[in-house]
Design an enzyme around this catalytic site. Structure first.
Site, PDB file in Angstrom:
ATOM      1  N   LYS A   1      -8.956  -8.483  -9.133  1.00  0.00           N
ATOM      2  CA  LYS A   1     -10.158  -8.625  -8.327  1.00  0.00           C
ATOM      3  C   LYS A   1     -10.842  -7.275  -8.115  1.00  0.00           C
ATOM      4  CE  LYS A   1      -7.259 -11.703  -5.680  1.00  0.00           C
ATOM      5  NZ  LYS A   1      -6.523 -11.809  -4.386  1.00  0.00           N
ATOM      6  N   GLY A   2     -10.098  -6.205  -8.430  1.00  0.00           N
ATOM      7  CA  GLY A   2     -10.572  -4.862  -8.085  1.00  0.00           C
ATOM      8  C   GLY A   2     -11.922  -4.471  -8.649  1.00  0.00           C
TER       9      GLY A   2
ATOM     10  N   GLU B   1     -13.197  -1.674 -15.187  1.00  0.00           N
ATOM     11  CA  GLU B   1     -12.029  -1.530 -14.314  1.00  0.00           C
ATOM     12  C   GLU B   1     -12.349  -0.693 -13.074  1.00  0.00           C
ATOM     13  OE1 GLU B   1      -9.314  -2.395 -13.327  1.00  0.00           O
ATOM     14  OE2 GLU B   1      -7.818  -2.796 -14.883  1.00  0.00           O
ATOM     15  N   ASP B   2     -11.575  -0.930 -12.039  1.00  0.00           N
ATOM     16  CA  ASP B   2     -11.708  -0.138 -10.818  1.00  0.00           C
ATOM     17  C   ASP B   2     -10.983   1.200 -10.952  1.00  0.00           C
ATOM     18  OD1 ASP B   2      -9.257  -1.389 -11.001  1.00  0.00           O
ATOM     19  OD2 ASP B   2      -9.259  -2.219  -8.982  1.00  0.00           O
TER      20      ASP B   2
ATOM     21  N   ASP C   1      -4.235   3.826 -13.334  1.00  0.00           N
ATOM     22  CA  ASP C   1      -3.144   4.613 -12.763  1.00  0.00           C
ATOM     23  C   ASP C   1      -2.176   4.959 -13.892  1.00  0.00           C
ATOM     24  OD1 ASP C   1      -1.211   5.761 -11.236  1.00  0.00           O
ATOM     25  OD2 ASP C   1      -0.784   4.014 -10.003  1.00  0.00           O
TER      26      ASP C   1
ATOM     27  N   LYS D   1      -6.559   8.188 -12.312  1.00  0.00           N
ATOM     28  CA  LYS D   1      -5.550   9.052 -11.696  1.00  0.00           C
ATOM     29  C   LYS D   1      -4.878   9.924 -12.759  1.00  0.00           C
ATOM     30  CE  LYS D   1      -4.239   6.304  -7.652  1.00  0.00           C
ATOM     31  NZ  LYS D   1      -3.089   5.677  -6.982  1.00  0.00           N
TER      32      LYS D   1
ATOM     33  N   PHE E   1      -2.953   7.132  -3.067  1.00  0.00           N
ATOM     34  CA  PHE E   1      -3.309   5.717  -2.994  1.00  0.00           C
ATOM     35  C   PHE E   1      -4.642   5.573  -2.274  1.00  0.00           C
ATOM     36  CE2 PHE E   1      -3.298   1.318  -1.721  1.00  0.00           C
ATOM     37  CZ  PHE E   1      -2.817   0.697  -2.864  1.00  0.00           C
ATOM     38  N   VAL E   2      -5.606   4.987  -2.951  1.00  0.00           N
ATOM     39  CA  VAL E   2      -6.947   4.869  -2.379  1.00  0.00           C
ATOM     40  C   VAL E   2      -7.339   3.412  -2.169  1.00  0.00           C
ATOM     41  CG1 VAL E   2      -7.803   7.063  -3.282  1.00  0.00           C
ATOM     42  CG2 VAL E   2      -7.982   5.013  -4.693  1.00  0.00           C
TER      43      VAL E   2
ATOM     44  N   ASP F   1      -7.751  -2.520  -2.930  1.00  0.00           N
ATOM     45  CA  ASP F   1      -7.146  -3.041  -1.707  1.00  0.00           C
ATOM     46  C   ASP F   1      -5.824  -2.378  -1.378  1.00  0.00           C
ATOM     47  OD1 ASP F   1      -5.695  -4.338  -3.924  1.00  0.00           O
ATOM     48  OD2 ASP F   1      -4.713  -5.463  -2.326  1.00  0.00           O
TER      49      ASP F   1
ATOM     50  N   ARG G   1     -11.119  -4.092   0.502  1.00  0.00           N
ATOM     51  CA  ARG G   1     -11.921  -4.194  -0.718  1.00  0.00           C
ATOM     52  C   ARG G   1     -13.407  -4.041  -0.416  1.00  0.00           C
ATOM     53  NH1 ARG G   1      -8.654  -6.001  -4.948  1.00  0.00           N
ATOM     54  NH2 ARG G   1      -7.015  -7.472  -4.427  1.00  0.00           N
TER      55      ARG G   1
END
Ligand code: IMP
Ligand code: MG
Length: 183
Positions: free
Chosen positions: A47-48, A103-104, A107, A135, A156-157, A163, A169
């Site tokens: 969902k990001g 993509e959001d 990582d 990242k 972690f953001v 989320d 979100r």
């Protein structure tokens, strides 16, 4: 919601709303130029990526199609294993299509490299990646996104689609959470 609505839950704002929108507009112009005269299919990863998709698509000036995938990676909740299960597949036959995965954040990059292989194997004419955030870990994998919004530190953001436990979100900025939120 914005940083003020979160009060002490937010540790700091990493990227403010204006910077996000400015960068998106720059990337949209690049995508417009690169895909001019071609039929591009934006594939958002749920969902990001919903916020990135919504803002990117509206900032673009060429015609585009949109589709969505939902995937979950096996493994613990904090570490991706690279083994991926499709929860929602594309509605579109991508044979011969120019696919841009939206993509959001990248990582470990494991989920995304699986997705690239999967979509390429379906006979897409091209498969590229646009990510809002990257990242440091992601630099190690053999996957170079064509478009990167921002390189961020290994923290972690949340916000702008990202989320923590399905919250935050709808935060318009990207930021980090105060330690008390996690405990
Ligand atoms: P990876 O690149 O396979 O490790 O997985 C990336 C996915 O993990 C992203 O699509 C996010 O859903 C999630 N993720 C990674 N880092 C963060 C973060 O800092 N905040 C929120 N979600 C994250
Ligand atoms: Mg994601």
């Amino acid at each position: 919601m914005d940083a003020e609505d979160l009060g002490t839950d937010l540790e700091k704002v990493l990227i403010d709303e204006q910077s996000l929108q400015d960068r998106l507009r720059e990337m949209a112009a690049q995508v417009d130029a690169d895909y001019a005269g071609r039929d591009v299919l934006l594939v958002g990863v749920l969902k990001g990526a919903v916020m990135v998709m919504a803002d990117l698509a509206r900032a673009m000036s060429i015609h585009l199609n949109m589709d969505w995938m939902a995937v979950s990676s096996y493994g613990s909740s904090t570490k991706s294993s690279g083994v991926v299960r499709i929860l929602k597949d594309l509605d579109t036959d991508i044979t011969g299509r120019h696919v841009l995965i939206v993509e959001d954040i990248i990582d470990s990059g494991l989920t995304l490299s699986w997705l690239m292989r999967n979509l390429t194997a379906r006979g897409a004419a091209s498969v590229e990646v646009l990510t809002m955030l990257r990242k440091p870990e992601a630099v190690k994998v053999d996957l170079v996104p064509k478009y990167i919004g921002f390189d961020i530190p290994n923290e972690f953001v949340v916000g702008y689609g990202l989320d923590y436990a399905e919250r935050y979100r709808n935060l318009r900025e990207i930021g980090t959470l105060a330690p008390h939120v996690y405990s």
